[in-house]
Design an enzyme around this catalytic site. Structure first.
Site, PDB file in Angstrom:
ATOM      1  N   LYS A 104       0.815  -1.215   0.000  1.00 24.78           N
ATOM      2  CA  LYS A 104       0.000   0.000   0.000  1.00 24.78           C
ATOM      3  C   LYS A 104       0.858   1.278   0.000  1.00 24.78           C
ATOM      4  O   LYS A 104       2.068   1.227   0.132  1.00 24.78           O
ATOM      5  CB  LYS A 104      -0.947  -0.008   1.201  1.00 24.78           C
ATOM      6  CG  LYS A 104      -1.925  -1.168   1.151  1.00 24.78           C
ATOM      7  CD  LYS A 104      -2.753  -1.133  -0.110  1.00 24.78           C
ATOM      8  CE  LYS A 104      -3.798  -2.216  -0.180  1.00 24.78           C
ATOM      9  NZ  LYS A 104      -3.281  -3.532  -0.522  1.00 24.78           N
TER      10      LYS A 104
HETATM   11  C1  LIG Z   1      -9.066  -2.631  -1.404  1.00 28.22           C
HETATM   12  C2  LIG Z   1      -8.453  -3.386  -0.258  1.00 28.22           C
HETATM   13  N1  LIG Z   1      -9.114  -3.436   0.921  1.00 28.22           N
HETATM   14  C3  LIG Z   1      -8.586  -4.097   1.987  1.00 28.22           C
HETATM   15  C4  LIG Z   1      -7.368  -4.731   1.905  1.00 28.22           C
HETATM   16  C5  LIG Z   1      -6.867  -5.430   3.121  1.00 28.22           C
HETATM   17  O1  LIG Z   1      -5.901  -4.652   3.768  1.00 28.22           O
HETATM   18  P1  LIG Z   1      -5.131  -5.267   5.036  1.00 28.22           P
HETATM   19  O2  LIG Z   1      -4.295  -6.410   4.538  1.00 28.22           O
HETATM   20  O3  LIG Z   1      -4.285  -4.153   5.584  1.00 28.22           O
HETATM   21  O4  LIG Z   1      -6.181  -5.704   6.016  1.00 28.22           O
HETATM   22  C6  LIG Z   1      -6.651  -4.717   0.725  1.00 28.22           C
HETATM   23  C7  LIG Z   1      -5.355  -5.410   0.653  1.00 28.22           C
HETATM   24  O5  LIG Z   1      -4.815  -5.712  -0.384  1.00 28.22           O
HETATM   25  C8  LIG Z   1      -7.199  -4.024  -0.393  1.00 28.22           C
HETATM   26  O6  LIG Z   1      -6.551  -3.970  -1.569  1.00 28.22           O
END
Ligand SMILES: Cc1ncc(COP(=O)(O)O)c(C=O)c1O
Length: 83
Positions: free
Chosen positions: A60
């Site tokens: 990210k």
């Molecule tokens: C659009 C979106 N939402 C949520 C997530 C999940 O994030 P996390 O792994 O920090 O919980 C991701 C991870 O790739 C994502 O791309």
């Protein structure tokens, strides 16, 4: 639930025109949109969504290794009772 895909915030004004009269709250997945803004309003501010979650996963915009904090500006934090 909305997803701000690839750094592009959803059209929250249009969404709110549908949800607000019905008492529906918006939960925004802003994992792709840390630092983005919609008409000058930063993603995560209370004017856009009621609850916003970011991601600090390694792929990210800003990474801490692993975490997904909700926005500190959230004005309506849903309770178990729904109020
Ligand atoms: C659009 C979106 N939402 C949520 C997530 C999940 O994030 P996390 O792994 O920090 O919980 C991701 C991870 O790739 C994502 O791309």
């Amino acid at each position: 639930m909305t997803v701000d895909y690839a750094g592009h915030p959803c059209d929250f004004d249009a969404l709110r025109s549908l949800t607000a009269p019905r008492g529906i709250r918006i939960v925004d997945d802003a994992a792709h949109a840390l630092g983005a803004a919609s008409h000058g309003r930063p993603v995560g501010c209370a004017a856009l969504a009621d609850v916003t979650a970011f991601s600090f996963y390694a792929t990210k915009n800003l990474t801490t290794g692993e975490a997904a904090p909700p926005s500190p500006t959230t004005r309506h934090w849903p309770s178990a009772s729904g109020s």
